[in-house]
Design a protein around this motif. Structure first.
Motif, PDB file in Angstrom:
ATOM      1  N   ARG A  87       0.827  -1.210   0.000  1.00  0.00           N
ATOM      2  CA  ARG A  87       0.000   0.000   0.000  1.00  0.00           C
ATOM      3  C   ARG A  87       0.861   1.259   0.000  1.00  0.00           C
ATOM      4  N   GLU A  88       1.928   1.258   0.802  1.00  0.00           N
ATOM      5  CA  GLU A  88       2.809   2.430   0.855  1.00  0.00           C
ATOM      6  C   GLU A  88       3.547   2.615  -0.463  1.00  0.00           C
ATOM      7  N   HIS A  89       3.971   1.527  -1.066  1.00  0.00           N
ATOM      8  CA  HIS A  89       4.642   1.596  -2.362  1.00  0.00           C
ATOM      9  C   HIS A  89       3.693   2.198  -3.399  1.00  0.00           C
ATOM     10  N   GLU A  90       2.458   1.749  -3.427  1.00  0.00           N
ATOM     11  CA  GLU A  90       1.473   2.278  -4.368  1.00  0.00           C
ATOM     12  C   GLU A  90       1.192   3.749  -4.094  1.00  0.00           C
ATOM     13  N   ARG A 138       2.018   6.655  -6.823  1.00  0.00           N
ATOM     14  CA  ARG A 138       0.993   7.572  -7.353  1.00  0.00           C
ATOM     15  C   ARG A 138       1.401   9.016  -7.161  1.00  0.00           C
ATOM     16  N   GLN A 139       2.012   9.341  -6.043  1.00  0.00           N
ATOM     17  CA  GLN A 139       2.446  10.719  -5.791  1.00  0.00           C
ATOM     18  C   GLN A 139       3.526  11.154  -6.763  1.00  0.00           C
TER      19      GLN A 139
END
Length: 75
Positions: A64-67, A71-72
């Motif tokens: 989730r953090e990687h995604e 995205r940022q």
């Protein structure tokens, strides 16, 4: 089964990953990027947990953090 953590739990999991796993977040992101090209986050989480022997909770938080960071970068 997908795990959904509250934002606070997610932050806490991410903060503990280096001490729990002995690897920093950027090393885990590299593993995710070099791993199989799964389309779904839960497939990546399952692979990460199974391949690297970490809990599904930490694996899900990492994916989730990687995604989120990926995205940022695109904005």
């Amino acid at each position: 089964m997908s795990l959904n953590h509250s934002p606070e739990t997610h932050r806490n999991l991410i903060a503990r990953i280096p001490s729990v796993t002995g690897r920093d977040i950027t090393e885990w992101f590299t593993a995710i990027e070099n791993g199989p090209a799964f389309l779904r986050c839960d497939e990546r989480s399952n692979w990460l947990a199974d391949e690297h022997g970490i809990s599904h909770g930490y694996a899900t938080a990492l994916v989730r953090e990687h995604e989120r960071q990926r995205r940022q970068r695109h904005y």
